[in-house]
Design a protein around this motif. Structure first.
Motif, short mmCIF file in Angstrom:
data_model
loop_
_atom_site.label_atom_id
_atom_site.label_comp_id
_atom_site.label_asym_id
_atom_site.label_seq_id
_atom_site.Cartn_x
_atom_site.Cartn_y
_atom_site.Cartn_z
N LEU A 198 35.88 20.14 -47.57
CA LEU A 198 35.08 20.34 -48.77
C LEU A 198 33.60 20.23 -48.40
CD1 LEU A 198 35.20 20.75 -51.87
CD2 LEU A 198 35.17 18.25 -52.10
N GLN A 199 32.80 21.22 -48.85
CA GLN A 199 31.38 21.26 -48.49
C GLN A 199 30.56 21.85 -49.64
OE1 GLN A 199 30.20 24.01 -45.34
NE2 GLN A 199 28.84 22.47 -44.46
N MET A 200 29.34 21.38 -49.75
CA MET A 200 28.42 21.93 -50.74
C MET A 200 27.89 23.27 -50.24
SD MET A 200 26.78 21.62 -53.65
CE MET A 200 26.86 19.87 -54.12
N THR A 201 28.08 24.32 -51.05
CA THR A 201 27.62 25.66 -50.69
C THR A 201 26.85 26.24 -51.87
OG1 THR A 201 29.58 25.99 -49.28
CG2 THR A 201 28.32 27.95 -49.91
N LYS A 202 25.55 26.39 -51.68
CA LYS A 202 24.68 26.94 -52.72
C LYS A 202 24.83 26.18 -54.05
CE LYS A 202 24.60 31.61 -50.74
NZ LYS A 202 24.87 33.04 -50.98
N GLY A 203 24.83 24.87 -53.94
CA GLY A 203 24.89 24.04 -55.13
C GLY A 203 26.26 23.87 -55.73
N THR A 204 27.32 24.38 -55.06
CA THR A 204 28.69 24.28 -55.58
C THR A 204 29.61 23.72 -54.51
OG1 THR A 204 28.30 26.21 -57.00
CG2 THR A 204 30.59 25.55 -56.64
N TRP A 205 30.48 22.79 -54.90
CA TRP A 205 31.47 22.28 -53.97
C TRP A 205 32.59 23.30 -53.79
CZ3 TRP A 205 30.21 18.36 -51.09
CH2 TRP A 205 29.35 17.35 -51.56
N PHE A 226 22.95 9.88 -51.46
CA PHE A 226 22.33 8.56 -51.30
C PHE A 226 20.98 8.66 -50.60
CE2 PHE A 226 21.96 4.48 -48.97
CZ PHE A 226 21.90 3.63 -50.07
N GLU A 227 19.97 8.03 -51.21
CA GLU A 227 18.60 8.01 -50.69
C GLU A 227 18.07 9.42 -50.44
OE1 GLU A 227 18.56 5.45 -47.29
OE2 GLU A 227 18.68 3.61 -48.51
N ASN A 228 18.47 10.33 -51.34
CA ASN A 228 18.01 11.73 -51.28
C ASN A 228 18.38 12.43 -49.97
OD1 ASN A 228 16.76 11.63 -53.87
ND2 ASN A 228 14.97 10.60 -52.97
N ALA A 229 19.43 11.94 -49.33
CA ALA A 229 19.89 12.60 -48.10
C ALA A 229 20.68 13.87 -48.48
CB ALA A 229 20.77 11.66 -47.30
N MET A 230 20.73 14.79 -47.54
CA MET A 230 21.49 16.03 -47.77
C MET A 230 22.97 15.77 -47.46
SD MET A 230 19.31 18.32 -48.83
CE MET A 230 20.14 19.87 -48.49
N ASP A 246 30.49 11.70 -50.41
CA ASP A 246 29.65 12.75 -49.82
C ASP A 246 28.81 12.13 -48.71
OD1 ASP A 246 28.22 11.25 -51.65
OD2 ASP A 246 26.84 12.88 -52.15
N VAL A 247 28.77 12.84 -47.58
CA VAL A 247 28.15 12.32 -46.37
C VAL A 247 27.31 13.42 -45.74
CG1 VAL A 247 28.59 11.23 -44.13
CG2 VAL A 247 30.16 10.84 -46.02
N VAL A 248 26.30 13.01 -44.99
CA VAL A 248 25.50 13.96 -44.23
C VAL A 248 26.40 14.64 -43.19
CG1 VAL A 248 23.54 14.24 -42.66
CG2 VAL A 248 23.40 12.63 -44.57
N CYS A 249 26.37 15.94 -43.13
CA CYS A 249 27.32 16.70 -42.30
C CYS A 249 27.19 16.43 -40.81
CB CYS A 249 27.15 18.20 -42.56
SG CYS A 249 27.50 18.71 -44.26
N ARG A 250 26.02 16.00 -40.36
CA ARG A 250 25.83 15.80 -38.92
C ARG A 250 26.37 14.45 -38.43
NH1 ARG A 250 20.61 15.32 -41.08
NH2 ARG A 250 19.71 13.23 -40.93
N GLU A 251 26.78 13.58 -39.34
CA GLU A 251 27.36 12.30 -38.93
C GLU A 251 28.71 12.53 -38.24
OE1 GLU A 251 27.75 9.45 -42.01
OE2 GLU A 251 25.61 9.48 -42.57
N PRO A 252 29.01 11.75 -37.21
CA PRO A 252 30.31 11.90 -36.54
C PRO A 252 31.41 11.10 -37.26
CG PRO A 252 28.96 10.32 -35.36
CD PRO A 252 28.11 10.85 -36.48
N HIS A 253 32.51 11.75 -37.49
CA HIS A 253 33.67 11.09 -38.11
C HIS A 253 34.95 11.72 -37.57
CE1 HIS A 253 31.39 8.74 -41.06
NE2 HIS A 253 30.68 9.84 -41.32
N PHE A 254 36.05 11.03 -37.79
CA PHE A 254 37.34 11.62 -37.49
C PHE A 254 37.59 12.76 -38.48
CE2 PHE A 254 37.79 7.17 -36.10
CZ PHE A 254 38.14 7.37 -34.77
N TRP A 255 38.55 13.59 -38.19
CA TRP A 255 38.86 14.70 -39.10
C TRP A 255 40.36 14.95 -39.12
CZ3 TRP A 255 36.81 15.22 -34.25
CH2 TRP A 255 37.50 16.02 -33.32
#
Length: 261
Positions: A198-205, A226-230, A246-255
């Motif tokens: 799931l990702q934000m695309t042009k203002g829509t999930w 959070f804190e106006n982060a993307m 919702d998290v900043v996309c560049r953060e590393p996480h499992f998938w």
């Protein structure tokens, strides 16, 4: 005088008996024709009966083959659940599994197909089901888990969202698309924070398959940038149905990857 009378009587007897001989011959001929007709009718009925039996046996064979394969699939699922390879959370609705692998339910659908007078569709269904079983088994040996109707792969390393999706695509899958509460419960059962598709695309999930978000499981207060982060990507986990964040996309996480079979 006596000889003449004897001759006259003889001629008279011969004349009287001639029609009787002709009538008996015609009767015999008619009787013979009737016997032939009766034999032909009986033979025709036997042919029809044989054809009906052949069709009945053919359909019965198709039913038996399909039920055997469906039973094999059900046994496979039961064995996987028993081993713990297919991990089902307590919230899982068992009727969902029954729809996918209950042999009686599936056999009833096969019966509808077979009664059309041909085994073509049934044979195709058999081949598809055998192929599905082989696919599930081969992926299971590579570390995938099966939860109807999809296979799931959980990473052992952490990457940003885009690289995580790239890994799924290389595996001929994609980041998981959560389509039901049961599927969400299955994912959070691993008690890990994982990327989902799931990702934000042009203002829509939107999901990675292009569909828009219709049912969500956000943590209370999320999404919040959070804190106006993307924070345009989403992770879930930690053993709670409502655990999306919702998290900043560049953060590393499992998938977790999903492949529909």
């Amino acid at each position: 005088m006596v000889r003449f009378d004897h001759t006259e009587v003889s001629v008279q007897m011969d004349y009287v008996n001639m029609p009787r001989t002709s009538s008996q011959g015609e009767t015999d001929a008619v009787t013979g024709r009737n016997v032939y007709r009766l034999v032909a009718v009986i033979f025709g009925l036997l042919c029809i009966l044989q054809a009906a039996l052949n069709i009945s046996l053919r359909l019965t064979t198709c039913h038996l083959k399909m039920v055997l394969v469906l039973t094999e699939a059900t046994a496979f699922m039961a064995f996987e659940i028993f081993k713990g390879v297919v991990r089902l959370p307590p919230e899982t609705r068992w009727d969902r599994l029954q729809v996918s692998c209950n042999p009686l339910h599936s056999a009833s659908k096969i019966k509808e197909t077979a009664t059309e007078g041909t085994c073509t569709n049934s044979s195709q269904a058999l081949d598809e089901l055998k192929k599905k079983i082989k696919t599930i088994d081969s992926h299971r040996q590579q570390g995938w888990l099966y939860f109807p109707p999809s296979l799931y792969y959980i990473s052992s390393t952490q990457r940003p969202w885009s690289l995580s999706r790239a890994d799924c695509l290389q595996r001929h899958a994609d980041l998981v698309v959560v389509n039901s509460r049961e599927e969400q419960a299955f994912i959070v059962n691993f008690n890990m924070r994982v990327w989902i598709g799931l990702q934000m695309t042009k203002g829509t999930w939107k999901w990675v398959d292009g569909s828009q978000l219709t049912e969500s499981y956000w943590t209370p207060g999320e999404p919040n940038n959070f804190e106006n982060a993307m924070e345009d990507c989403v992770q879930t986990g930690l053993n709670d149905i409502n655990s999306w964040n919702d998290v900043v996309c560049r953060e590393p996480h499992f998938w977790i990857c999903e492949k529909v079979v």
